[in-house]
Design a protein around this motif. Structure first.
Motif, PDB file in Angstrom:
ATOM      1  N   GLY A  35       0.823  -1.215   0.000  1.00 23.25           N
ATOM      2  CA  GLY A  35       0.000   0.000   0.000  1.00 23.25           C
ATOM      3  C   GLY A  35       0.847   1.251   0.000  1.00 23.25           C
ATOM      4  O   GLY A  35       0.558   2.218  -0.712  1.00 23.25           O
ATOM      5  N   THR A  36       1.910   1.239   0.783  1.00 27.06           N
ATOM      6  CA  THR A  36       2.799   2.396   0.864  1.00 27.06           C
ATOM      7  C   THR A  36       3.477   2.645  -0.475  1.00 27.06           C
ATOM      8  O   THR A  36       3.599   3.790  -0.917  1.00 27.06           O
ATOM      9  N   LYS A  70       3.882   5.923  -5.323  1.00 27.75           N
ATOM     10  CA  LYS A  70       3.833   6.090  -6.781  1.00 27.75           C
ATOM     11  C   LYS A  70       2.798   7.139  -7.168  1.00 27.75           C
ATOM     12  O   LYS A  70       3.027   7.963  -8.045  1.00 27.75           O
ATOM     13  N   ARG A  71       1.642   7.095  -6.487  1.00 28.37           N
ATOM     14  CA  ARG A  71       0.601   8.068  -6.805  1.00 28.37           C
ATOM     15  C   ARG A  71       1.024   9.482  -6.420  1.00 28.37           C
ATOM     16  O   ARG A  71       0.735  10.440  -7.146  1.00 28.37           O
ATOM     17  N   VAL A  72       1.730   9.612  -5.306  1.00 30.32           N
ATOM     18  CA  VAL A  72       2.213  10.933  -4.891  1.00 30.32           C
ATOM     19  C   VAL A  72       3.207  11.465  -5.922  1.00 30.32           C
ATOM     20  O   VAL A  72       3.146  12.639  -6.302  1.00 30.32           O
ATOM     21  N   LEU A  73       4.107  10.606  -6.373  1.00 31.52           N
ATOM     22  CA  LEU A  73       5.077  11.038  -7.388  1.00 31.52           C
ATOM     23  C   LEU A  73       4.371  11.467  -8.680  1.00 31.52           C
ATOM     24  O   LEU A  73       4.729  12.473  -9.299  1.00 31.52           O
ATOM     25  N   ARG A 124       2.395  15.933 -12.169  1.00 26.55           N
ATOM     26  CA  ARG A 124       1.277  16.659 -12.772  1.00 26.55           C
ATOM     27  C   ARG A 124       1.220  18.097 -12.256  1.00 26.55           C
ATOM     28  O   ARG A 124       0.924  19.027 -13.016  1.00 26.55           O
ATOM     29  N   LEU A 125       1.498  18.274 -10.962  1.00 29.03           N
ATOM     30  CA  LEU A 125       1.477  19.605 -10.367  1.00 29.03           C
ATOM     31  C   LEU A 125       2.581  20.481 -10.965  1.00 29.03           C
ATOM     32  O   LEU A 125       2.343  21.653 -11.283  1.00 29.03           O
TER      33      LEU A 125
END
Length: 133
Positions: free
Chosen positions: A61-62, A67-70, A75-76
């Motif tokens: 999960g971590t 990966k999603r945070v990266l 995108r940001l």
């Protein structure tokens, strides 16, 4: 004397039997303790396996969250670049950005009108929206 020898042998045999019975009783107690410890060990192993599975799930999960945070950070950054690019392309937006910066530094209506070539109504509006008070 032969009777004494027989009595002594009989006492010896009875003592040996008593000792054997005592040792069997102690052995039974030890077996009970060993069985209890074996059961506790099995339960501990089950718990350890459960913790191992949970830890694996948490790690998975971590990693997924990382990966999603990266991905979101990328995108940001891309969005920020697009926003900056848009600001640079639109001269009117640059004018208002400069005017807002001047307001934050304490510029007055007349100064905004003169430096940014804004009509009085827009200068007043900027002061009301972005002024310090």
């Amino acid at each position: 004397m032969e009777n004494g020898f027989l009595i002594a042998a009989l006492v010896y045999v009875v003592a040996c039997l008593a000792l054997v019975l005592y040792l069997q009783k102690q052995l039974g107690k030890l077996r009970t303790k060993v069985d209890a410890l074996a059961l506790l060990l099995k339960e501990a192993d089950k718990q350890r396996e459960g913790f191992k599975r949970e830890l694996h799930e948490l790690r998975s999960g971590t990693i997924g969250v990382g990966k999603r945070v990266l991905e979101l950070e990328k995108r940001l950054v891309a969005q920020d670049a697009r926003i900056d690019e848009t600001r640079e392309q639109d001269p009117q937006a640059r004018l208002y950005t400069r005017a807002m910066k001047m307001v934050s530094l304490g510029a007055g209506i007349e100064e905004l009108m003169h430096e940014c070539e804004l009509p009085r109504a827009e200068a007043e509006l900027l002061l009301r929206l972005h002024g310090k008070g």
